[in-house]
Every structure is written in C-alpha cells, then in structure tokens.
Design an enzyme around this catalytic site. Structure first.
Site, short mmCIF file in Angstrom:
data_model
loop_
_atom_site.label_atom_id
_atom_site.label_comp_id
_atom_site.label_asym_id
_atom_site.label_seq_id
_atom_site.Cartn_x
_atom_site.Cartn_y
_atom_site.Cartn_z
N LYS A 197 55.35 34.62 32.68
CA LYS A 197 55.71 35.82 33.45
C LYS A 197 56.34 36.87 32.52
O LYS A 197 56.09 38.07 32.66
CB LYS A 197 56.69 35.48 34.58
CG LYS A 197 56.06 34.71 35.72
CD LYS A 197 55.32 35.66 36.63
CE LYS A 197 54.36 35.11 37.65
NZ LYS A 197 54.36 33.74 38.04
N LYS B 78 41.57 27.86 35.34
CA LYS B 78 42.23 27.66 36.63
C LYS B 78 41.90 28.74 37.64
O LYS B 78 42.00 29.93 37.33
CB LYS B 78 43.75 27.63 36.40
CG LYS B 78 44.53 27.23 37.62
CD LYS B 78 45.99 27.61 37.58
CE LYS B 78 46.52 27.69 39.00
NZ LYS B 78 47.75 28.44 39.14
N LYS C 115 45.01 33.28 42.25
CA LYS C 115 44.98 34.62 42.85
C LYS C 115 45.07 35.72 41.80
O LYS C 115 44.32 36.69 41.83
CB LYS C 115 46.17 34.78 43.81
CG LYS C 115 45.86 34.35 45.21
CD LYS C 115 47.14 33.99 45.95
CE LYS C 115 47.34 32.50 45.91
NZ LYS C 115 48.49 31.94 46.53
P1 ADP Z 1 47.97 30.87 42.64
O1 ADP Z 1 47.93 30.27 41.26
O2 ADP Z 1 46.65 31.31 43.11
O3 ADP Z 1 49.03 31.94 42.79
P2 ADP Z 1 49.85 29.15 43.88
O4 ADP Z 1 50.60 29.14 42.59
O5 ADP Z 1 50.42 29.90 45.04
O6 ADP Z 1 48.38 29.66 43.60
O7 ADP Z 1 49.63 27.63 44.30
C1 ADP Z 1 49.93 27.02 45.53
C2 ADP Z 1 49.58 25.53 45.46
O8 ADP Z 1 48.21 25.38 45.16
C3 ADP Z 1 50.34 24.77 44.38
O9 ADP Z 1 50.61 23.46 44.85
C4 ADP Z 1 49.37 24.71 43.25
O10 ADP Z 1 49.58 23.56 42.45
C5 ADP Z 1 48.04 24.63 43.97
N1 ADP Z 1 46.99 25.28 43.17
C6 ADP Z 1 46.82 26.62 42.96
N2 ADP Z 1 45.76 26.85 42.17
C7 ADP Z 1 45.24 25.65 41.86
C8 ADP Z 1 44.13 25.22 41.09
N3 ADP Z 1 43.32 26.08 40.51
N4 ADP Z 1 43.90 23.89 40.99
C9 ADP Z 1 44.70 22.99 41.62
N5 ADP Z 1 45.76 23.32 42.36
C10 ADP Z 1 46.04 24.63 42.49
#
Ligand code: ADP
Ligand code: TRP
Length: 329
Positions: free
Chosen positions: A111, A194, A197
């Site tokens: 970040k 990965k 969002k």
């Molecule tokens: P983003 O990375 O899109 O902002 P979040 O950080 O809000 O998503 O993730 C919310 C949940 O979804 C967490 O438990 C995270 O580990 C899981 N998660 C998000 N992206 C992935 C991914 N690409 N593969 C596996 N788990 C994920």
C-alpha cells in the site's frame, strides 16, 4: 462446536477469487461449525469511500453473500460497524502491537508503494482490527484466501502476546481454514497471479452471461506449446488453474494432455470454461437481483446478525476489561 468467523471488505462486487478463496468455504462451513460472517466496513475506510459508496457496497455484498448460499438462520451475517465492542478490543490490541512488526506486513508495504499519498494509521494497524474481529469471537477457524496468511499470523501473535502480558490463557490462536488441501489462489484473467478488484482482472459473480463469455474468451494466453510435454509458462498455468476451478479436474487433465501433445486449442478450452462459469453463475446472479431489491429483508438480516454478534462481543469485552484491570461498566 468450533467457532468460525470471516469477513470481506465491501469495496465492490464479489469476484471469483472471493468466491473460491473464501465465500464457497463459508457456505460449506455453516452446516458443520458455529459460524458468523461479517462485512468489514471499518476496514474499507482505509481507502476513504464516500457515504454513498459505503451504503451501496454493504448492501451489494450482503446480497451477494446471501445469493452464494449463506443462510443467516445457520450463520448470522453482520456489519462490522454495528458491533462497537470490536473497537474497544482494537484499542487494547493496538497497545501491544509494535511499529516495526506492523511496518513489515507485506500488504502494508504494498500500500505504501501503491498509494504513497494515503499511508494512514488505519492501514498500519489493519492487522490489529482484523485480529480484534477474530479474537472477539474466540474463533477457532477463519476461512480466508492465501493472501490473508500474514494477517492471520499477526492475529495469532497478538493472541499469544495478550496471554503472556496478562499471564492468562484467554485468547486461543485462530487457524486459517481452507476446504481444499491448500489455500486457493485464483489467478486473474490477464494471466497475472491473483484475481483482485484493484487489478481489474476479475470475473464478477454479477457479470451477465455475455460478459462472462467475453471475459473468459479474452483471457490472456500465448501462441501455444512448441515442444512436447513442455513446462507451462505462468499465464498458461494460470489458465489451467482457472479451468480446474470452473470445469473440474477431469476437464483440466483432458486439456493438459492436449497441451502435452501440442494439439491444444485454447479457444476450445475457454469455451468450456465459459459455459461452466455461466452454469455456476446464472443462479447466483438471479438471486443477487432478488435479494438486492428487498431492502426490508436485508435490514432484518443485518439487525439480527448484529444482535447475535454483539451478545458474544460484549461477553468478551467484559472479560478482557477484567483481565486488564478496568472496572465493570
Ligand atoms: P480483493 O483482492 O479483490 O480486494 P479482498 O482482499 O477483499 O479481495 O478479499 C476478500 C476475501 O477473498 C479474502 O478472504 C481473500 O483471501 C479472498 N480472495 C480475494 N482474491 C482472491 C484470489 N484471487 N484467490 C483466492 N482468494 C481470494
Ligand atoms: N482482511 C480481510 C480481507 O481483506 C477482511 C477481514 C477483515 C477479515 N477482518 C477479518 C477476514 C476477519 C477474516 C477475519 O479480505
């Protein structure tokens, strides 16, 4: 019965990474464990959303949780900011968290690199708030994707440290939980590691059929294998990982054989993936629409969830205040 807690920040629509990495486990776990799930709206403040953003995203993610099959009768769903006891535990945990260790958290360092103009204290103490969410419920298991491993380690560290400082065996160390044998990491459609969002490489649960097909057909690939049994470059390995998630192991093995004998046509593989993605998502999409147009139902679910969570949280806070040496209020 073992306790389970998990939350997701309301920062947009749920995508396949959230689904396979987290929400699918939630749905399975609600039948076997004492589960609660929540919407981490305080955590989302680190990026300074507008009030309108927050209201809409909370409603969206709640509809999406329900559409995926979380049943509030089995597993209460609450909004983090409705349970104010979490803040008190957050404060106590902050007092025993050290600058050096917080600065070393990978997601914090990321970040700092990505948003140098908004390195706020909330970002630094993010793991403390997450630990408060978890320890508040004395959770045994926390279903999260691989990217949350470090935050989970911090939660365990803070639990141990609290116990040591106050010479108690109060908090237990929460374990990450994955339904597959190892943590799932859902790759992005752009071939990168990965789906996320902020990476703009997502397939969203609410995407319509055409969008799903278009996004998958456009997923990044290469020119194809040039040698028999060749090792796959990362983009292709990622496509196979997605294929296994969407179409199953048998399908992935089938295309793997074609890859190895150099007869693979990525277009065919993607067509099957798109069809299977649509089979998975169509009913979810329909339910998202139904839930999101029923404000009265959503309100009721959030209210009941908050009551259940606050009852548990209040008990923890009373005990923690006593351990620390504060008066009963
Ligand atoms: P983003 O990375 O899109 O902002 P979040 O950080 O809000 O998503 O993730 C919310 C949940 O979804 C967490 O438990 C995270 O580990 C899981 N998660 C998000 N992206 C992935 C991914 N690409 N593969 C596996 N788990 C994920
Ligand atoms: N940090 C998690 C994420 O970004 C969200 C979260 C906040 C969470 N508090 C939690 C997850 C407690 C599990 C348990 O996805």
């Amino acid at each position: 019965m073992e306790r389970v807690i998990s939350g997701i920040r309301p920062t947009g629509n749920l995508h396949l990474g959230n689904y396979f990495g987290a929400v699918k486990s939630f749905v399975k776990m609600q039948d076997e464990y004492d589960c609660m799930f929540f919407i981490a709206d305080w955590h989302s403040l680190t990026t300074h959303p507008t009030p309108e953003n927050i209201r809409n995203s909370v409603k969206t993610i709640l509809s999406e949780y329900l559409a995926c099959g979380i049943d509030p009768q089995k597993a209460p769903i609450y909004v983090q900011s409705d349970v104010k006891q979490v803040l008190e535990l957050y404060l106590y945990l902050n007092m025993n968290a050290y600058l050096g260790e917080l600065e070393r958290v990978t997601s914090f360092k990321e970040k700092v690199r990505k948003q140098p103009d908004n390195v706020n204290a909330g970002l630094l103490t993010y793991p403390c708030l997450m630990a408060a969410d978890i320890l508040m419920h004395k959770a045994d298991k926390v279903p999260v994707g691989k990217d949350q491993e470090q935050n989970m380690e911090m939660a365990r560290l803070f639990a141990r440290r609290f116990n040591r400082i106050y010479q108690v065996e109060y908090f237990k160390e929460p374990q990450s939980f994955h339904f597959a044998d190892k943590a799932v990491k859902v790759p992005g459609l752009d071939g990168t590691g990965k789906m996320g969002k902020s990476e703009g490489n997502c397939l969203y649960l609410c995407d319509d059929e055409k969008t799903v097909t278009k996004k998958i057909m456009r997923a990044v690939t290469d020119q194809g294998p040039t040698q028999l049994n060749q090792e796959k470059p990362e983009v292709i390995q990622n496509l196979f990982t997605l294929c296994e998630l969407l179409s199953g192991k048998e399908a992935a093995d089938y295309y793997n054989d074609l890859y190895n004998n150099m007869t693979i046509r990525y277009g065919d593989m993607k067509k099957q993936m798109a069809a299977d993605a649509n089979t998975l998502l169509a009913p979810i999409r329909e339910r998202i629409l139904a839930y999101s147009s029923d404000d009265a139902l959503l309100d009721k679910i959030m209210r009941q969830g908050a009551e259940a969570a606050a009852a548990r949280a209040e008990k923890t806070i009373e005990e923690v205040r006593e351990i620390i040496g504060f008066r009963k209020v």
